[in-house]
Design a protein around this motif. Structure first.
Motif, PDB file in Angstrom:
ATOM      1  N   ILE A 248      -7.531  30.690  51.847  1.00  0.00           N
ATOM      2  CA  ILE A 248      -8.536  31.695  51.519  1.00  0.00           C
ATOM      3  C   ILE A 248      -9.880  31.158  52.006  1.00  0.00           C
ATOM      4  O   ILE A 248     -10.210  29.992  51.794  1.00  0.00           O
ATOM      5  CB  ILE A 248      -8.602  31.964  50.002  1.00  0.00           C
ATOM      6  CG1 ILE A 248      -7.304  32.607  49.521  1.00  0.00           C
ATOM      7  CG2 ILE A 248      -9.806  32.822  49.646  1.00  0.00           C
ATOM      8  CD1 ILE A 248      -7.044  33.994  50.085  1.00  0.00           C
ATOM      9  N   VAL A 250     -14.091  31.850  51.962  1.00  0.00           N
ATOM     10  CA  VAL A 250     -15.261  32.574  51.464  1.00  0.00           C
ATOM     11  C   VAL A 250     -16.462  32.028  52.223  1.00  0.00           C
ATOM     12  O   VAL A 250     -16.544  30.843  52.531  1.00  0.00           O
ATOM     13  CB  VAL A 250     -15.450  32.396  49.942  1.00  0.00           C
ATOM     14  CG1 VAL A 250     -14.380  33.139  49.171  1.00  0.00           C
ATOM     15  CG2 VAL A 250     -15.480  30.924  49.543  1.00  0.00           C
ATOM     16  N   PHE A 322      -7.089  27.823  45.963  1.00  0.00           N
ATOM     17  CA  PHE A 322      -8.119  28.528  45.205  1.00  0.00           C
ATOM     18  C   PHE A 322      -7.544  29.522  44.196  1.00  0.00           C
ATOM     19  O   PHE A 322      -6.691  30.345  44.537  1.00  0.00           O
ATOM     20  CB  PHE A 322      -9.032  29.319  46.142  1.00  0.00           C
ATOM     21  CG  PHE A 322     -10.093  28.507  46.834  1.00  0.00           C
ATOM     22  CD1 PHE A 322     -10.683  27.416  46.225  1.00  0.00           C
ATOM     23  CD2 PHE A 322     -10.517  28.876  48.113  1.00  0.00           C
ATOM     24  CE1 PHE A 322     -11.679  26.695  46.869  1.00  0.00           C
ATOM     25  CE2 PHE A 322     -11.515  28.159  48.760  1.00  0.00           C
ATOM     26  CZ  PHE A 322     -12.095  27.061  48.142  1.00  0.00           C
ATOM     27  N   TRP A 324      -9.215  32.755  42.531  1.00  0.00           N
ATOM     28  CA  TRP A 324     -10.290  33.585  43.079  1.00  0.00           C
ATOM     29  C   TRP A 324     -10.539  34.745  42.128  1.00  0.00           C
ATOM     30  O   TRP A 324      -9.610  35.493  41.789  1.00  0.00           O
ATOM     31  CB  TRP A 324      -9.865  34.100  44.467  1.00  0.00           C
ATOM     32  CG  TRP A 324     -10.903  34.830  45.269  1.00  0.00           C
ATOM     33  CD1 TRP A 324     -12.233  34.960  45.006  1.00  0.00           C
ATOM     34  CD2 TRP A 324     -10.677  35.537  46.498  1.00  0.00           C
ATOM     35  NE1 TRP A 324     -12.858  35.696  45.985  1.00  0.00           N
ATOM     36  CE2 TRP A 324     -11.920  36.057  46.930  1.00  0.00           C
ATOM     37  CE3 TRP A 324      -9.545  35.780  47.279  1.00  0.00           C
ATOM     38  CZ2 TRP A 324     -12.055  36.809  48.082  1.00  0.00           C
ATOM     39  CZ3 TRP A 324      -9.672  36.526  48.443  1.00  0.00           C
ATOM     40  CH2 TRP A 324     -10.920  37.024  48.836  1.00  0.00           C
ATOM     41  N   GLN A 340     -18.536  36.301  43.171  1.00  0.00           N
ATOM     42  CA  GLN A 340     -17.164  35.790  43.230  1.00  0.00           C
ATOM     43  C   GLN A 340     -17.161  34.273  43.094  1.00  0.00           C
ATOM     44  O   GLN A 340     -18.138  33.596  43.422  1.00  0.00           O
ATOM     45  CB  GLN A 340     -16.478  36.215  44.531  1.00  0.00           C
ATOM     46  CG  GLN A 340     -17.170  35.778  45.792  1.00  0.00           C
ATOM     47  CD  GLN A 340     -16.456  36.255  47.051  1.00  0.00           C
ATOM     48  OE1 GLN A 340     -15.396  36.866  46.994  1.00  0.00           O
ATOM     49  NE2 GLN A 340     -17.035  35.970  48.207  1.00  0.00           N
ATOM     50  N   SER A 341     -16.046  33.756  42.597  1.00  0.00           N
ATOM     51  CA  SER A 341     -15.877  32.314  42.418  1.00  0.00           C
ATOM     52  C   SER A 341     -14.511  31.899  42.920  1.00  0.00           C
ATOM     53  O   SER A 341     -13.522  32.629  42.765  1.00  0.00           O
ATOM     54  CB  SER A 341     -15.998  31.934  40.936  1.00  0.00           C
ATOM     55  OG  SER A 341     -17.242  32.327  40.405  1.00  0.00           O
ATOM     56  N   VAL A 342     -14.462  30.730  43.539  1.00  0.00           N
ATOM     57  CA  VAL A 342     -13.193  30.124  43.959  1.00  0.00           C
ATOM     58  C   VAL A 342     -13.166  28.702  43.424  1.00  0.00           C
ATOM     59  O   VAL A 342     -14.150  27.969  43.521  1.00  0.00           O
ATOM     60  CB  VAL A 342     -13.011  30.154  45.491  1.00  0.00           C
ATOM     61  CG1 VAL A 342     -12.757  31.571  45.975  1.00  0.00           C
ATOM     62  CG2 VAL A 342     -14.212  29.567  46.223  1.00  0.00           C
ATOM     63  N   TYR A 343     -12.013  28.316  42.861  1.00  0.00           N
ATOM     64  CA  TYR A 343     -11.918  27.018  42.208  1.00  0.00           C
ATOM     65  C   TYR A 343     -10.454  26.623  42.057  1.00  0.00           C
ATOM     66  O   TYR A 343      -9.565  27.477  42.025  1.00  0.00           O
ATOM     67  CB  TYR A 343     -12.613  27.054  40.845  1.00  0.00           C
ATOM     68  CG  TYR A 343     -12.247  28.228  39.959  1.00  0.00           C
ATOM     69  CD1 TYR A 343     -11.284  28.103  38.957  1.00  0.00           C
ATOM     70  CD2 TYR A 343     -12.876  29.469  40.108  1.00  0.00           C
ATOM     71  CE1 TYR A 343     -10.953  29.173  38.134  1.00  0.00           C
ATOM     72  CE2 TYR A 343     -12.551  30.544  39.298  1.00  0.00           C
ATOM     73  CZ  TYR A 343     -11.585  30.394  38.306  1.00  0.00           C
ATOM     74  OH  TYR A 343     -11.253  31.456  37.503  1.00  0.00           O
ATOM     75  N   THR A 380     -21.425  33.806  46.085  1.00  0.00           N
ATOM     76  CA  THR A 380     -20.168  33.081  45.923  1.00  0.00           C
ATOM     77  C   THR A 380     -20.410  31.690  45.363  1.00  0.00           C
ATOM     78  O   THR A 380     -21.247  30.948  45.872  1.00  0.00           O
ATOM     79  CB  THR A 380     -19.446  32.959  47.275  1.00  0.00           C
ATOM     80  OG1 THR A 380     -19.285  34.261  47.848  1.00  0.00           O
ATOM     81  CG2 THR A 380     -18.090  32.299  47.109  1.00  0.00           C
ATOM     82  N   VAL A 382     -18.543  28.117  44.714  1.00  0.00           N
ATOM     83  CA  VAL A 382     -17.390  27.354  45.188  1.00  0.00           C
ATOM     84  C   VAL A 382     -17.306  26.033  44.435  1.00  0.00           C
ATOM     85  O   VAL A 382     -18.277  25.270  44.389  1.00  0.00           O
ATOM     86  CB  VAL A 382     -17.499  27.065  46.699  1.00  0.00           C
ATOM     87  CG1 VAL A 382     -16.307  26.241  47.180  1.00  0.00           C
ATOM     88  CG2 VAL A 382     -17.613  28.356  47.496  1.00  0.00           C
TER      89      VAL A 382
END
Length: 652
Positions: A248, A250, A322, A324, A340-343, A380, A382
């Motif tokens: 993914i 971002v 991620f 998401w 948005q968040s990715v972790y 975003t 991250v």
């Protein structure tokens, strides 16, 4: 008669000169006009006006970027091509341009490596990287001759043209291929992190970028050492990132090809999130490896396409690990954006990154409503092994952050979209113009979020008095790369933020300050203000000569110490005797307490200190005064609490 009159006149003149001569001598001895005088050249010119606006001849150059890169995950290498379209709006032709090559910081003989202390610091980085650059091609106009002549010196690159770029609108293009090994430790600004499910790649300073050419310095070519951040031209970015199919991506700006990189299910969730006030999972913790559900391909590579306009930089992140999630951001104009968040799984949890999108949405909405509307399509957050770093519309924050720590870093990094992403100051020289201003706006955002769930650390400015009285303290005007890293948090962040809090809460008041600060942001949006532009603009819109304050707090290293020496009855009223034992003047806000338990506030202007460091104020009242205190709300970091009140024992 004539003789007698002459004799009397001479005697009167002698007595007058003697008396007033002593008085003027005394005033001259204690005269404080130096505190109120101008401290730097802030005269206007055709480029920058005395009112703190761009002048009629103001100009700045522009750089548009097209990039295509590909990730070799097996070898941790990013490679690709960049094409830069450069517009020379300056009044002079340019035989060459300078570019920043910040990945060259990660070599054993870079200036940054060689100036890092033996014991290390936050800005340590890998030393087995650096750019491999080939196929350099530069030309002026559409039909110009191609030149490959270039010079690389540390983190700078000079590219020459076969003929000069014409002044006042001339265009040139520069293209090159580049590659580099992605550092695992990237100076706390970029790099890669190994998590249980794979790698997280945080890409910043990943492409050659044009240095700023301005009327102040010409080419701004300070090397990339560590603490000093960035100074960049504005332009439009169109970039494509090719990664393994299960990743993914971002990035800064808008995702241009969701139909090509997201499965139908993921497209539906993406659309739902863009309309939702609550956080929506795009990829839940249970779905991290479920590529059949979330990816359109099950093998090979896939290309993600992003675009952002009127920005000064871009960053992106990619991973196959991620979680998401996302939600809608509501903007004052009626427009919307996407938070948005990715972790990774390690960051999951209600006390941790599961609230990241909630924090992001609240932060962007607050700043948009209070100061200036957020201009980008996405915001975003991250999770990476980076303490906190900002880019247009995208942050890197530490994957272990939780609770108040995660709110604080998320809010701070998103605040940077206003300083320096919208208001494009020179971070490498004047860190206080973005870090300090951002810390200031964070103060109000934190106090507002969720009814004060995470109150601001600047609610009590006097908690920092230990620093202000430390003999090793440094001034705000120090360049970040030469500031002791132990002092950098105060020099660049806290002290300038406290200065703006004093301006808003103690000196100018909310309405005058907000009018001026909002006007400053709006006037210098997508431009390059200097310190004098900020000072001039605030003074002109607020209607106040603040030279004494800029000089004392922003360009001095002294402290505030206002005091009450005595309070005494005087003809049925009260005489309050004040002293200024500090290093520069300040207005004096007094709160009187009366025997009937009522209070009254009186504000004395800063001009009381123009003729000396002592002042007597006659307070007229029909009530009995039981106490007097300076700065009752404790807004200013006065270093001596012992003389702030009368009687002293009441206000210990």
């Amino acid at each position: 008669m004539l003789k007698k009159t002459l004799k009397f006149g001479l005697a009167f003149t002698f007595l007058t000169l003697t008396y007033f001569g002593d008085t003027w001598a005394q005033q001259g001895k204690d005269n404080n006009q130096k505190d109120f005088s101008e401290f730097m050249d802030r005269k206007g010119n055709v480029y920058r006006t005395a009112s703190g606006k761009p002048g009629e001849a103001y100009w700045q150059n522009a750089a548009d970027y097209q990039m295509e890169v590909s990730l070799d995950e097996a070898n941790h290498v990013l490679s690709g091509k960049v094409t830069i379209t450069y517009t020379n709006n300056s009044p002079e032709s340019l035989e060459f341009i300078w570019l920043q090559l910040e990945q060259n910081r990660f070599t054993p003989d870079s200036r940054g490596t060689l100036t890092t202390p033996v014991q290390g610091n936050r800005y340590n980085g890998d030393v087995d990287g650096g750019y491999d650059i080939t196929n350099v091609a530069a030309k002026v106009g559409a039909k110009g001759s191609i030149s490959s002549r270039h010079l690389i010196e540390d983190t700078r690159m000079q590219v020459w043209f076969a003929e000069p770029i014409p002044a006042k609108g001339g265009k040139a293009t520069v293209s090159m291929d580049f590659s580099f090994k992605v550092p695992q430790k990237g100076m706390d600004r970029m790099g890669r992190l190994k998590v249980k499910d794979g790698w997280i790649y945080a890409f910043a300073q990943w492409y050659p970028k044009v240095a700023v050419f301005d009327e102040i310095e010409g080419w701004n070519v300070e090397p990339y050492l560590g603490a000093g951040e960035f100074y960049l031209e504005y332009g439009n970015f169109d970039y494509k990132v090719t990664v393994p199919y299960n990743h993914i991506v971002v990035g800064s700006g808008k995702l241009m090809n969701p139909n090509e990189v997201l499965s139908k299910e993921l497209q539906n969730r993406y659309s739902k999130a863009s309309q939702s006030e609550e956080t929506v999972y795009l990829i839940s913790p249970e779905e991290i490896k479920n590529t059949a559900l979330t990816r359109p391909k099950q093998e090979g590579m896939i290309t993600w396409h992003f675009r952002i306009q009127n920005a000064r930089d871009v960053a992106f992140a990619t991973s196959d690990s991620f979680i998401w999630d996302a939600a809608r951001i509501n903007l004052p104009s009626g427009k919307t954006a996407l938070a948005q968040s990715v972790y990774p799984m390690e960051s999951n949890g209600e006390g941790a990154w599961t609230r990241s999108t909630e924090y992001s949405k609240a932060s962007i909405e607050h700043y948009s409503n209070m100061w200036y509307e957020f201009p980008y399509e996405t915001a975003t957050n991250v999770a990476a092994e980076i303490g906190g770093m900002e880019y247009p519309g995208l942050n890197f924050c530490h994957y272990n952050s939780k609770g108040a720590s995660l709110w604080g870093v998320t809010d701070h990094e998103f605040g940077h979209n206003w300083f320096p992403m919208i208001v494009g100051n020179n971070e490498r020289r004047y860190a206080w113009m973005d870090e300090g201003f951002n810390t200031f706006i964070n103060h109000y955002s934190s106090n507002e979020f969720n009814n004060g769930e995470y109150p601001s650390t600047l609610n009590e400015t006097r908690r920092f008095n230990g620093y202000f009285t430390n003999e090793n303290r440094e001034g705000i005007d120090n360049y970040p790369d030469v500031t002791d890293t132990r002092n950098l948090g105060m020099v660049a962040y806290m002290k300038p933020a406290i200065g703006l809090i004093m301006l808003r809460e103690y000196i100018l008041g909310h309405e005058r300050f907000d009018n001026a600060f909002r006007s400053y942001i709006n006037t210098w949006a997508y431009k390059h203000p200097q310190p004098a532009d900020f000072f001039n603009h605030m003074e002109n819109v607020a209607g106040e000569n603040l030279s004494w304050f800029w000089k004392g707090w922003f360009y001095g290293n002294g402290n505030i110490d206002l005091g009450i020496s005595s309070v005494q009855p005087y003809g049925g009223n009260y005489l309050v005797n004040l002293v200024n034992k500090g290093d520069f003047p300040m207005p004096v806000l007094l709160e009187f307490s009366y025997e009937d338990n009522s209070t009254e506030r009186v504000k004395l202007p800063v001009e009381i200190w123009q003729r000396g460091d002592a002042w007597s104020h006659l307070h007229k009242t029909g009530k009995k005064v039981t106490g007097v205190v300076i700065d009752p709300d404790k807004v200013i970091p006065d270093i001596n609490l012992g003389n702030d009140s009368w009687p002293v024992e009441i206000y210990k």
